[in-house]
Design a protein around this motif. Structure first.
Motif, PDB file in Angstrom:
ATOM      1  N   LEU A  91       0.834  -1.560  -0.189  1.00  0.00           N
ATOM      2  CA  LEU A  91       0.285  -0.006   0.188  1.00  0.00           C
ATOM      3  C   LEU A  91       0.398   1.561   0.018  1.00  0.00           C
ATOM      4  O   LEU A  91       0.291   2.439   0.643  1.00  0.00           O
ATOM      5  N   GLU A  92       2.661   1.114   0.069  1.00  0.00           N
ATOM      6  CA  GLU A  92       3.295   2.020  -0.469  1.00  0.00           C
ATOM      7  C   GLU A  92       2.223   3.051  -1.719  1.00  0.00           C
ATOM      8  O   GLU A  92       2.498   2.844  -2.055  1.00  0.00           O
ATOM      9  N   HIS A  93       2.244   4.116  -1.060  1.00  0.00           N
ATOM     10  CA  HIS A  93       1.728   5.670  -1.761  1.00  0.00           C
ATOM     11  C   HIS A  93       2.664   5.184  -3.322  1.00  0.00           C
ATOM     12  O   HIS A  93       3.875   4.947  -3.011  1.00  0.00           O
ATOM     13  N   GLY A  94       2.021   5.081  -4.104  1.00  0.00           N
ATOM     14  CA  GLY A  94       3.273   5.412  -5.189  1.00  0.00           C
ATOM     15  C   GLY A  94       3.878   3.994  -5.955  1.00  0.00           C
ATOM     16  O   GLY A  94       3.833   4.185  -6.689  1.00  0.00           O
ATOM     17  N   PHE A 142      -3.712  -1.930  -7.346  1.00  0.00           N
ATOM     18  CA  PHE A 142      -5.131  -2.044  -6.759  1.00  0.00           C
ATOM     19  C   PHE A 142      -5.949  -1.219  -6.822  1.00  0.00           C
ATOM     20  O   PHE A 142      -6.882  -1.054  -6.626  1.00  0.00           O
ATOM     21  N   ARG A 143      -5.761   0.438  -6.479  1.00  0.00           N
ATOM     22  CA  ARG A 143      -6.077   1.056  -6.582  1.00  0.00           C
ATOM     23  C   ARG A 143      -7.656   1.030  -8.399  1.00  0.00           C
ATOM     24  O   ARG A 143      -8.443   1.634  -8.450  1.00  0.00           O
ATOM     25  N   MET A 144      -6.358   0.494  -8.910  1.00  0.00           N
ATOM     26  CA  MET A 144      -7.096   0.523 -11.053  1.00  0.00           C
ATOM     27  C   MET A 144      -8.234  -0.537 -10.842  1.00  0.00           C
ATOM     28  O   MET A 144      -8.701  -0.550 -11.078  1.00  0.00           O
ATOM     29  N   SER A 145      -7.871  -1.506 -10.098  1.00  0.00           N
ATOM     30  CA  SER A 145      -8.558  -2.435 -10.059  1.00  0.00           C
ATOM     31  C   SER A 145     -10.039  -2.459  -9.369  1.00  0.00           C
ATOM     32  O   SER A 145     -10.921  -2.896 -10.062  1.00  0.00           O
ATOM     33  N   MET A 146     -10.258  -1.540  -8.409  1.00  0.00           N
ATOM     34  CA  MET A 146     -11.299  -1.183  -7.845  1.00  0.00           C
ATOM     35  C   MET A 146     -11.857   0.055  -8.647  1.00  0.00           C
ATOM     36  O   MET A 146     -12.968   0.091  -7.994  1.00  0.00           O
ATOM     37  N   THR A 147     -11.346   0.558  -9.345  1.00  0.00           N
ATOM     38  CA  THR A 147     -12.890   1.441 -11.218  1.00  0.00           C
ATOM     39  C   THR A 147     -12.712   0.542 -11.659  1.00  0.00           C
ATOM     40  O   THR A 147     -13.271   1.417 -12.450  1.00  0.00           O
ATOM     41  N   ALA A 148     -11.744  -0.656 -11.887  1.00  0.00           N
ATOM     42  CA  ALA A 148     -12.267  -0.858 -13.517  1.00  0.00           C
ATOM     43  C   ALA A 148     -14.291  -1.813 -13.720  1.00  0.00           C
ATOM     44  O   ALA A 148     -14.508  -1.571 -14.614  1.00  0.00           O
ATOM     45  N   GLY A 149     -14.163  -1.791 -12.521  1.00  0.00           N
ATOM     46  CA  GLY A 149     -15.849  -2.200 -12.508  1.00  0.00           C
ATOM     47  C   GLY A 149     -16.870  -1.131 -13.063  1.00  0.00           C
ATOM     48  O   GLY A 149     -17.594  -1.002 -14.372  1.00  0.00           O
TER      49      GLY A 149
END
Length: 106
Positions: A66-69, A76-83
């Motif tokens: 989870l280290e930023h960047g 992970f962040r992209m996968s959360m918005t993929a839907g």
């Protein structure tokens, strides 16, 4: 660790299945066929695999992931918005239910 190997193998299989579904859609379009339910199925498969791989990466890397960047954090962040990015997964599933199973639109 056998469990980790199993999870990695399952993730790899999901990736391959999503690729094959995407190639099927590309082949249909290359042959001039109209969009089919395979398009919706490929979108859902890609969304599910994005999320599964993102979650697995964080499971393997733990808090360091989870280290930023970091790559894992970004993935992970992209996968959360993929839907949402490919059309809400629920909409895609409703289209599949209608086109493949003949269920009424919701």
């Amino acid at each position: 660790d056998p469990l980790a190997r199993e999870k990695l193998g399952a993730a790899r299989a999901m990736c391959e299945a999503a690729h094959m579904l995407t190639y099927l859609v590309i082949d249909e379009r290359a042959h001039g066929l109209p969009p089919s339910a395979n398009t919706n199925i490929a979108r859902v498969a890609a969304t599910l695999v994005d999320r599964a791989v993102g979650e697995l990466a964080l499971e393997i890397l733990g808090q360091d992931g989870l280290e930023h960047g970091s790559f894992a954090d970004s993935n992970f962040r992209m996968s959360m918005t993929a839907g949402i990015a490919v059309g809400a997964t629920e909409i895609q599933l409703n289209l599949i239910a209608n086109r493949v199973l003949g269920l009424p639109k919701q």
